[in-house]
Design an enzyme around this catalytic site. Structure first.
Site, PDB file in Angstrom:
ATOM      1  CG  ASN A  12      49.833  40.569  40.044  1.00 31.10           C
ATOM      2  OD1 ASN A  12      50.913  40.057  40.332  1.00 31.10           O
ATOM      3  ND2 ASN A  12      49.042  41.140  40.948  1.00 31.10           N
ATOM      4  CD1 TRP A  13      51.708  35.790  35.702  1.00 31.42           C
ATOM      5  CD2 TRP A  13      53.485  34.430  35.813  1.00 31.42           C
ATOM      6  NE1 TRP A  13      51.877  35.231  34.460  1.00 31.42           N
ATOM      7  CE2 TRP A  13      52.966  34.398  34.497  1.00 31.42           C
ATOM      8  CE3 TRP A  13      54.613  33.658  36.112  1.00 31.42           C
ATOM      9  CZ2 TRP A  13      53.527  33.608  33.497  1.00 31.42           C
ATOM     10  CZ3 TRP A  13      55.177  32.885  35.109  1.00 31.42           C
ATOM     11  CH2 TRP A  13      54.635  32.861  33.819  1.00 31.42           C
ATOM     12  CE  LYS A  14      46.830  38.483  42.224  1.00 25.19           C
ATOM     13  NZ  LYS A  14      45.489  38.445  42.818  1.00 25.19           N
ATOM     14  CG  HIS A 100      47.681  43.871  44.248  1.00 24.79           C
ATOM     15  ND1 HIS A 100      46.977  43.066  45.113  1.00 24.79           N
ATOM     16  CD2 HIS A 100      47.293  43.520  42.996  1.00 24.79           C
ATOM     17  CE1 HIS A 100      46.203  42.260  44.396  1.00 24.79           C
ATOM     18  NE2 HIS A 100      46.373  42.506  43.123  1.00 24.79           N
ATOM     19  CD  GLU A 102      46.428  39.557  46.114  1.00 16.72           C
ATOM     20  OE1 GLU A 102      47.553  39.410  45.604  1.00 16.72           O
ATOM     21  OE2 GLU A 102      45.381  39.149  45.560  1.00 16.72           O
ATOM     22  CD  GLU A 170      43.748  44.318  40.623  1.00 18.32           C
ATOM     23  OE1 GLU A 170      43.848  43.549  39.652  1.00 18.32           O
ATOM     24  OE2 GLU A 170      44.405  44.187  41.654  1.00 18.32           O
ATOM     25  N   GLY A 176      40.294  36.940  42.760  1.00 16.54           N
ATOM     26  CA  GLY A 176      40.487  35.521  43.065  1.00 16.54           C
ATOM     27  C   GLY A 176      39.229  34.811  43.531  1.00 16.54           C
ATOM     28  CB  SER A 215      37.226  37.126  38.793  1.00 13.87           C
ATOM     29  OG  SER A 215      37.534  36.715  40.112  1.00 13.87           O
ATOM     30  N   GLY A 236      45.046  38.235  37.225  1.00  5.98           N
ATOM     31  CA  GLY A 236      45.796  37.382  38.148  1.00  5.98           C
ATOM     32  C   GLY A 236      45.831  35.956  37.642  1.00  5.98           C
ATOM     33  N   GLY A 237      44.970  35.102  38.210  1.00  5.69           N
ATOM     34  CA  GLY A 237      44.984  33.667  37.933  1.00  5.69           C
ATOM     35  C   GLY A 237      45.013  33.306  36.454  1.00  5.69           C
TER      36      GLY A 237
END
Ligand code: 13P
Length: 253
Positions: A12-14, A100, A102, A170, A176, A215, A236-237
């Protein structure tokens, strides 16, 4: 005994990914996948909407799937800035992430809206990745399972199947932050989710993939993927570069 679900490693590149650098990383992953003989898991990238069409070309022939990060519940209409599941499908997506944390936090999305979005995904022929997870405060108060149970109950539409639906657990406090849930905590929540899915969707629930997210890094992926009822990861990251994402993919490949 039912066969274990085929794992899914999803990136997930957000709101990240400039065109040049993003496509370069996608091409590197595509090349590695094309050179890979054994493929025991599915791989997915969910870039920002601006990169969906060019990334479809970059990933061609690699069997890396493409997904959106959110969709609107309606099929079309006057909804400035939103993307219908039908439009994602038309662009070559096979999946969409819904609910999600976010989006729940930034846009006040409630589980009932998430459910409508998941219904939209299914209507458009997309697999829905439905996200659930507790906050740090909820975990401290011992309410993690209760919160996840409520989110599952209200966010999942009727008739979910193993093919149409993926669950992503999640924990919000692990996203993150570099903090990950311990394997024991992950096992507890994933086991709980599996039980709920089985009760509600029977054999389909037994076959649904449950991803862990929060993470996930090259250094902890193998340990997390070895936990019972963890059928992949939502990353993610560490999905933004091939150097980080590929070792995570390799833990399941
Ligand atoms: P990080 O891997 O950056 O913690 O993000 C997890 C996530 O939210 C994926 O959807």
């Amino acid at each position: 005994m039912a066969r274990a679900p085929r794992p899914l490693i999803a990136g997930n590149w957000k709101m990240n990914g400039r065109r040049a650098a993003g496509l370069r990383e996608a091409r590197k992953l595509a090349t590695r996948m094309r050179n890979q003989k054994q493929r025991r898991c599915d791989v997915l990238l969910c870039p920002p909407a601006t990169l969906l069409a060019p990334m479809r070309e970059a990933l061609r022939g690699s069997r890396i799937a493409l997904g959106g990060q959110d969709c609107h519940a309606a099929a079309s209409g006057a909804h400035t800035g939103d993307i219908a599941a039908e439009l994602l499908a038309d662009t070559g997506c096979g999946y969409v992430i819904v609910g999600h944390s976010e989006r729940r936090a930034d846009h006040g999305e409630r589980s009932r809206q998430v459910r409508a979005k998941a219904e939209a995904a299914h209507r458009a022929g997309l697999r829905a990745i439905i996200c659930v997870g507790e906050t740090a405060a909820e975990r401290r108060r011992g309410r993690a399972l209760e919160v996840v149970g409520e989110q599952l109950r209200h966010s999942l539409p009727k008739g979910c199947t193993a093919a149409s639906t993926v669950i992503a657990y999640e924990p919000v406090w692990a996203i993150g932050t570099g903090l990950t849930a311990t394997p024991d905590d992950v096992a507890e929540v994933h086991g709980f989710i599996r039980d709920r899915l089985r009760r509600r969707f029977k054999a389909e629930g037994a076959g649904m993939r449950i991803l862990y997210g929060g993470s996930v890094k090259p250094g902890n992926a193998a340990e997390l993927m070895a936990v019972a009822d963890v059928d992949g990861a939502l990353v993610g990251g560490a999905s933004l570069t091939a150097a980080d994402f590929w070792p995570i993919v390799k833990t399941c490949l």
